[in-house]
Design a protein around this motif. Structure first.
Motif, PDB file in Angstrom:
ATOM      1  N   VAL A 275      -5.139   7.461  -6.228  1.00  0.00           N
ATOM      2  CA  VAL A 275      -4.376   6.618  -5.311  1.00  0.00           C
ATOM      3  C   VAL A 275      -5.259   5.610  -4.584  1.00  0.00           C
ATOM      4  O   VAL A 275      -4.848   4.481  -4.302  1.00  0.00           O
ATOM      5  CB  VAL A 275      -3.578   7.478  -4.298  1.00  0.00           C
TER       6      VAL A 275
ATOM      7  N   GLN B 121       0.819  -1.204   0.000  1.00  0.00           N
ATOM      8  CA  GLN B 121       0.000   0.000   0.000  1.00  0.00           C
ATOM      9  C   GLN B 121       0.860   1.264   0.000  1.00  0.00           C
ATOM     10  O   GLN B 121       0.534   2.253  -0.670  1.00  0.00           O
ATOM     11  CB  GLN B 121      -0.927  -0.005   1.217  1.00  0.00           C
TER      12      GLN B 121
ATOM     13  N   LYS C 150       0.308  13.165   4.878  1.00  0.00           N
ATOM     14  CA  LYS C 150       1.186  12.848   3.756  1.00  0.00           C
ATOM     15  C   LYS C 150       2.650  12.729   4.164  1.00  0.00           C
ATOM     16  O   LYS C 150       3.454  12.184   3.420  1.00  0.00           O
ATOM     17  CB  LYS C 150       1.047  13.909   2.665  1.00  0.00           C
TER      18      LYS C 150
ATOM     19  N   PRO D  27      -3.950   7.358   2.671  1.00  0.00           N
ATOM     20  CA  PRO D  27      -2.940   8.324   2.185  1.00  0.00           C
ATOM     21  C   PRO D  27      -3.292   9.777   2.471  1.00  0.00           C
ATOM     22  O   PRO D  27      -2.433  10.655   2.330  1.00  0.00           O
ATOM     23  CB  PRO D  27      -2.909   8.067   0.666  1.00  0.00           C
TER      24      PRO D  27
ATOM     25  N   ILE E 240       2.851   8.589   5.646  1.00  0.00           N
ATOM     26  CA  ILE E 240       1.992   7.607   4.988  1.00  0.00           C
ATOM     27  C   ILE E 240       2.350   6.187   5.415  1.00  0.00           C
ATOM     28  O   ILE E 240       1.480   5.356   5.688  1.00  0.00           O
ATOM     29  CB  ILE E 240       2.083   7.745   3.456  1.00  0.00           C
TER      30      ILE E 240
ATOM     31  N   SER F 172       1.065   4.064  -3.084  1.00  0.00           N
ATOM     32  CA  SER F 172       0.795   5.460  -2.730  1.00  0.00           C
ATOM     33  C   SER F 172       1.880   6.388  -3.251  1.00  0.00           C
ATOM     34  O   SER F 172       1.622   7.550  -3.570  1.00  0.00           O
ATOM     35  CB  SER F 172       0.685   5.611  -1.202  1.00  0.00           C
TER      36      SER F 172
ATOM     37  N   TYR G 234      -8.264   1.863   2.731  1.00  0.00           N
ATOM     38  CA  TYR G 234      -6.961   2.303   2.249  1.00  0.00           C
ATOM     39  C   TYR G 234      -7.044   3.326   1.127  1.00  0.00           C
ATOM     40  O   TYR G 234      -6.008   3.786   0.628  1.00  0.00           O
ATOM     41  CB  TYR G 234      -6.094   1.100   1.868  1.00  0.00           C
ATOM     42  N   SER G 235      -8.245   3.715   0.746  1.00  0.00           N
ATOM     43  CA  SER G 235      -8.374   4.888  -0.113  1.00  0.00           C
ATOM     44  C   SER G 235      -8.355   6.156   0.730  1.00  0.00           C
ATOM     45  O   SER G 235      -8.144   7.259   0.221  1.00  0.00           O
ATOM     46  CB  SER G 235      -9.687   4.823  -0.913  1.00  0.00           C
TER      47      SER G 235
ATOM     48  N   ASN H 276      -4.438   1.697  -4.762  1.00  0.00           N
ATOM     49  CA  ASN H 276      -4.224   0.928  -3.542  1.00  0.00           C
ATOM     50  C   ASN H 276      -5.195  -0.239  -3.440  1.00  0.00           C
ATOM     51  O   ASN H 276      -4.826  -1.346  -3.038  1.00  0.00           O
ATOM     52  CB  ASN H 276      -4.388   1.824  -2.313  1.00  0.00           C
TER      53      ASN H 276
ATOM     54  N   SER I 245      -0.146   3.810   7.480  1.00  0.00           N
ATOM     55  CA  SER I 245      -0.473   2.545   6.848  1.00  0.00           C
ATOM     56  C   SER I 245      -0.136   1.374   7.756  1.00  0.00           C
ATOM     57  O   SER I 245      -0.894   0.392   7.845  1.00  0.00           O
ATOM     58  CB  SER I 245       0.278   2.418   5.523  1.00  0.00           C
TER      59      SER I 245
END
Length: 435
Positions: A146, A134, A365, A361, A368, A138, A357-358, A150, A372
């Protein structure tokens, strides 16, 4: 300056059928690697009826083994997320694959419950591969796509969980048919196969990917005086990280629980053969070929129209529907009804995976990888906790699924309430549209 202007940039479109450019090459290598990681991580799951018989395991011991299989992944995902932010995904994935291959190939040496439990625990580090997958996608795609990237990478990789359930019993049977080993010991030799594959993918990943479209972290950091610090704390301080971790425990956590227990459930509850049980469990996994990607696509579209709050509310709805579907699965009166209910809740579960997981990110930033990792660890923590239901001597697997269904639906409502009154201005640290 002219050279910098021509450097590759994150793609603003996912060209699934293309392998051109570092972005799409990395995309395909990372999901394929994650796909094979499932063979190492859950390759033994459809062979557990053989292991149970040979080692004389009782229900509580099988439950402990299930819990062990996802426990090490919790810490591994936290560590790997931090390493992605510092070392970069290329080196992190290579190291993980090499280290993970060793216990996968060695689990066949187990001759007792205790030794098998230990190997199953250590193999869990392979599950941290998801976080790297992931993170890497990204890095390769622009904000407007993204989520889709992902979700598709994660979904096609998760497909390995279904294929594993289908293929590993056949691999074991092939070794028996070739006369290399008897049926009771076939699981031992079968597990060497995914271990070798992981070593091959380590070589591929090291030589054919790079950390970002512009280059590897090591080369880029030489040009930057201020290296990123404190990314893990940034992730922990944002409550959205924890809400997503809870949500991921209710979707991916349940998915890997199904990967672990499905074959045993169908054999014990519906008296199917081992191969048929593996095939039915494989059907659940095969939903990843489109369902997780669909969740990412829908989430990106909802985000463009309704903003980040729309993404959160979509996630909440998917979790509630997933929970209701699991409750129906638990109450199924026949094998046919169970399969239908499984397909129903699998759709919403895997879409929820992609939707989660959308959002990841966009939390921070600058961190990430760490976000994650924490969210991914939440998925495994969920699997570990529900694993205790399946080790109970007084609780049937069907009853355990019923409780899980109600729990997942409740978490969906919690996600909705936690985001209901959040202003759009504080929803995201990144723009939904590309720069």
């Amino acid at each position: 300056m002219a050279v910098a202007a021509t450097q590759p940039q994150p793609l603003d479109k996912l060209r699934i059928f293309s392998g051109k450019g570092v972005q799409m090459r990395t995309f395909h290598i990372t999901w394929i690697t994650f796909f094979f990681c499932f063979f190492g991580w859950f390759g033994i799951a459809p062979l557990m009826p053989l292991v149970r018989e040979q080692l004389g395991l009782d229900k509580a011991q099988v439950g402990n083994i299930m819990i062990a299989s996802v426990s090490a992944t919790i810490l591994a995902r936290l560590v790997v997320g931090r390493l992605c932010d510092s070392l970069g995904p290329r080196l992190t994935y290579t190291i993980l694959l090499v280290l993970g291959a060793l216990p996968v190939m060695s689990i066949g040496l187990s001759n007792s419950y205790e030794s098998f439990l230990l190997f199953r625990f250590v193999i869990g580090i392979v599950g941290a591969s998801f976080v790297i997958t992931q993170f890497h996608t990204s890095m390769m795609f622009a904000p407007n796509v993204v989520g889709t990237a992902n979700a598709v990478a994660g979904g096609w990789g998760n497909l390995g969980g279904g294929v594993t359930n289908l293929v590993m019993p056949l691999v074991a049977a092939a070794f028996v048919g070739l006369g290399f080993v008897d049926k009771s010991n076939s699981w031992r030799l079968a597990m060497v196969v995914p271990g070798v594959i992981l070593l091959i993918m380590a070589v591929v990943y090291y030589f054919y990917t790079q950390d970002t479209p512009k280059g590897n972290f090591r080369d880029m950091q030489r040009q930057v005086k201020d290296k990123p610090k404190g990314t893990f704390l940034l992730a922990l301080k944002d409550y959205r990280t924890w809400v997503l971790a809870l949500a991921y425990g209710a979707c991916f956590g349940i998915e890997i629980t199904i990967d672990n227990v499905a074959a045993l459930f169908f054999v014990d509850h519906y008296k199917t053969t081992l191969v048929m049980a593996g095939a039915l469990a494989g059907v659940f996994g095969f939903m990843n070929i489109f369902a997780r990607g669909l969740g990412g696509v829908v989430s990106d579209k909802v985000g463009r129209v309704f903003g980040m709050k729309g993404k959160w509310h979509l996630l909440s709805a998917l979790l509630v529907l997933e929970g209701l579907g699991i409750a129906l699965f638990a109450q199924a009166g026949s094998l046919a009804m169970a399969i239908a209910a499984m397909l129903l809740f699998a759709l919403f579960l895997k879409m929820a995976n992609g939707c989660t997981y959308s959002i990841v990110p966009f939390v921070n930033k600058k961190a990430i990888g760490s976000v994650s990792g924490v969210v991914g660890a939440g998925g495994n923590l969920g699997a570990m906790l529900v694993g205790f239901l399946f080790k109970s001597a007084t609780l049937s697997y069907a009853s355990a699924f019923l409780y899980i269904g109600f729990g997942v639906a409740t978490i969906g409502l919690i996600v909705f309430l936690s985001r209901l009154h959040t202003s759009e201005a504080t929803e995201t640290s990144m723009e939904l549209q590309p720069a």
